[in-house]
Design a protein around this motif. Structure first.
Motif, PDB file in Angstrom:
ATOM      1  N   GLY A  13      30.387  42.727 129.429  1.00  0.00           N
ATOM      2  CA  GLY A  13      29.911  41.648 130.282  1.00  0.00           C
ATOM      3  C   GLY A  13      30.009  42.006 131.752  1.00  0.00           C
ATOM      4  N   LEU A  14      31.090  42.669 132.129  1.00  0.00           N
ATOM      5  CA  LEU A  14      31.264  43.085 133.522  1.00  0.00           C
ATOM      6  C   LEU A  14      30.192  44.084 133.939  1.00  0.00           C
ATOM      7  N   ALA A  54      27.176  44.318 132.643  1.00  0.00           N
ATOM      8  CA  ALA A  54      25.872  43.652 132.652  1.00  0.00           C
ATOM      9  C   ALA A  54      25.702  42.681 133.817  1.00  0.00           C
ATOM     10  N   ALA A  55      26.793  42.229 134.398  1.00  0.00           N
ATOM     11  CA  ALA A  55      26.734  41.177 135.424  1.00  0.00           C
ATOM     12  C   ALA A  55      26.446  41.742 136.808  1.00  0.00           C
ATOM     13  N   ASP A  56      25.738  40.936 137.601  1.00  0.00           N
ATOM     14  CA  ASP A  56      25.516  41.250 139.004  1.00  0.00           C
ATOM     15  C   ASP A  56      26.564  40.568 139.886  1.00  0.00           C
ATOM     16  N   LEU A  57      27.114  39.477 139.388  1.00  0.00           N
ATOM     17  CA  LEU A  57      28.119  38.686 140.095  1.00  0.00           C
ATOM     18  C   LEU A  57      29.115  38.209 139.058  1.00  0.00           C
ATOM     19  N   VAL A  58      30.399  38.212 139.396  1.00  0.00           N
ATOM     20  CA  VAL A  58      31.445  37.781 138.469  1.00  0.00           C
ATOM     21  C   VAL A  58      32.189  36.599 139.082  1.00  0.00           C
ATOM     22  N   ILE A  59      32.377  35.557 138.283  1.00  0.00           N
ATOM     23  CA  ILE A  59      33.191  34.406 138.679  1.00  0.00           C
ATOM     24  C   ILE A  59      34.373  34.383 137.728  1.00  0.00           C
ATOM     25  N   CYS A  60      35.577  34.422 138.260  1.00  0.00           N
ATOM     26  CA  CYS A  60      36.772  34.452 137.418  1.00  0.00           C
ATOM     27  C   CYS A  60      37.616  33.224 137.709  1.00  0.00           C
ATOM     28  N   GLN A  61      37.758  32.354 136.715  1.00  0.00           N
ATOM     29  CA  GLN A  61      38.599  31.156 136.820  1.00  0.00           C
ATOM     30  C   GLN A  61      40.037  31.611 136.576  1.00  0.00           C
ATOM     31  N   THR A  62      40.750  31.965 137.654  1.00  0.00           N
ATOM     32  CA  THR A  62      42.014  32.691 137.539  1.00  0.00           C
ATOM     33  C   THR A  62      43.084  31.953 136.739  1.00  0.00           C
ATOM     34  N   HIS A 121      39.369  42.219 138.124  1.00  0.00           N
ATOM     35  CA  HIS A 121      39.718  42.636 139.486  1.00  0.00           C
ATOM     36  C   HIS A 121      39.471  44.130 139.674  1.00  0.00           C
ATOM     37  N   ASP A 122      39.965  44.944 138.752  1.00  0.00           N
ATOM     38  CA  ASP A 122      39.801  46.396 138.867  1.00  0.00           C
ATOM     39  C   ASP A 122      38.338  46.812 138.783  1.00  0.00           C
ATOM     40  N   HIS A 123      37.586  46.204 137.858  1.00  0.00           N
ATOM     41  CA  HIS A 123      36.175  46.563 137.707  1.00  0.00           C
ATOM     42  C   HIS A 123      35.392  46.241 138.986  1.00  0.00           C
ATOM     43  N   CYS A 124      35.625  45.074 139.524  1.00  0.00           N
ATOM     44  CA  CYS A 124      34.895  44.680 140.737  1.00  0.00           C
ATOM     45  C   CYS A 124      35.275  45.555 141.924  1.00  0.00           C
ATOM     46  N   GLN A 125      36.534  45.941 142.017  1.00  0.00           N
ATOM     47  CA  GLN A 125      36.947  46.825 143.109  1.00  0.00           C
ATOM     48  C   GLN A 125      36.319  48.209 142.953  1.00  0.00           C
ATOM     49  N   ARG A 126      36.326  48.732 141.725  1.00  0.00           N
ATOM     50  CA  ARG A 126      35.784  50.077 141.496  1.00  0.00           C
ATOM     51  C   ARG A 126      34.288  50.140 141.743  1.00  0.00           C
ATOM     52  N   THR A 127      33.573  49.108 141.312  1.00  0.00           N
ATOM     53  CA  THR A 127      32.115  49.144 141.377  1.00  0.00           C
ATOM     54  C   THR A 127      31.552  48.496 142.630  1.00  0.00           C
ATOM     55  N   GLY A 128      32.369  47.753 143.374  1.00  0.00           N
ATOM     56  CA  GLY A 128      31.883  47.061 144.561  1.00  0.00           C
ATOM     57  C   GLY A 128      31.089  45.808 144.213  1.00  0.00           C
ATOM     58  N   LYS A 129      31.219  45.373 142.969  1.00  0.00           N
ATOM     59  CA  LYS A 129      30.505  44.181 142.512  1.00  0.00           C
ATOM     60  C   LYS A 129      31.121  42.943 143.140  1.00  0.00           C
TER      61      LYS A 129
END
Length: 179
Positions: free
Chosen positions: A126-127, A129-137, A149-157
């Motif tokens: 899912g990460l 495939a997504a262009d934007l991620v919303i995480c209900q922490t 968190h790690d995926h978004c930091q690594r990919t700049g998403k």
């Protein structure tokens, strides 16, 4: 005569009280300075509380950097979604889904639980495939949070971490109006 006696008695008691106060102040060195500092500390405490309230108010305002045009984009929502789950979290997810779909985006969902390797693989897919991620922490496991968190930091998403369901201010109003 009685009135004059009452005035003399009152003045005497007042003079004795003043003497006692002066004696007490002399017995405690630095009392006026301490009293002044105590008032200053109280004022500073109130000022800190005012500033904290202002900071909290500003945190609830939508940040310009978090706004995203989601037309023709996939948005992954990680967190509780089903209505039988925590009420406000489910409302936040439904609100996010409606906003994304009204804006012409594709809504993806992952529960963010600890259901083993299959769940982790589904989250990773899912990460990707997504262009934007919303995480209900508050509604995801620690593992899911850190994966997001790690995926978004690594990919700049772009990743929006939301701790309160009411804070879903990521879709531009123009995008909603255009649909």
């Amino acid at each position: 005569m009685r009135a004059r006696a009452q005035v003399v008695l009152r003045d005497t008691q007042l003079a004795l009280a003043r003497d006692d106060l002066a004696e007490l102040a002399a017995s405690v060195p630095g009392l006026p300075t301490r009293a002044r500092l105590a008032r200053k500390v109280e004022w500073l405490g109130e000022r800190v509380q005012d500033l904290m309230r202002e900071l909290l108010r500003l945190q609830w305002l939508p940040a310009p950097g978090l706004q995203a045009d989601v037309r023709e984009k996939a948005v992954l929502y990680v967190g509780s979604y089903l209505p039988q789950d925590a009420g406000q979290a489910a409302d936040g997810a439904l609100m996010a889904q409606q906003a994304v779909e009204q804006a012409g985006g594709r809504f993806l969902h992952h529960a963010g639980g600890d259901d083993g390797a299959d769940d982790a693989a589904a989250l990773e897919a899912g990460l990707v495939a997504a262009d934007l991620v919303i995480c209900q922490t508050g509604c995801v496991s620690h593992d899911a949070y850190w994966r997001v968190h790690d995926h978004c930091q690594r990919t700049g998403k772009q990743c929006v971490l939301v701790d309160q369901p009411q804070a879903m201010h990521f879709v531009r109003k123009e995008a909603l109006a255009a649909s």
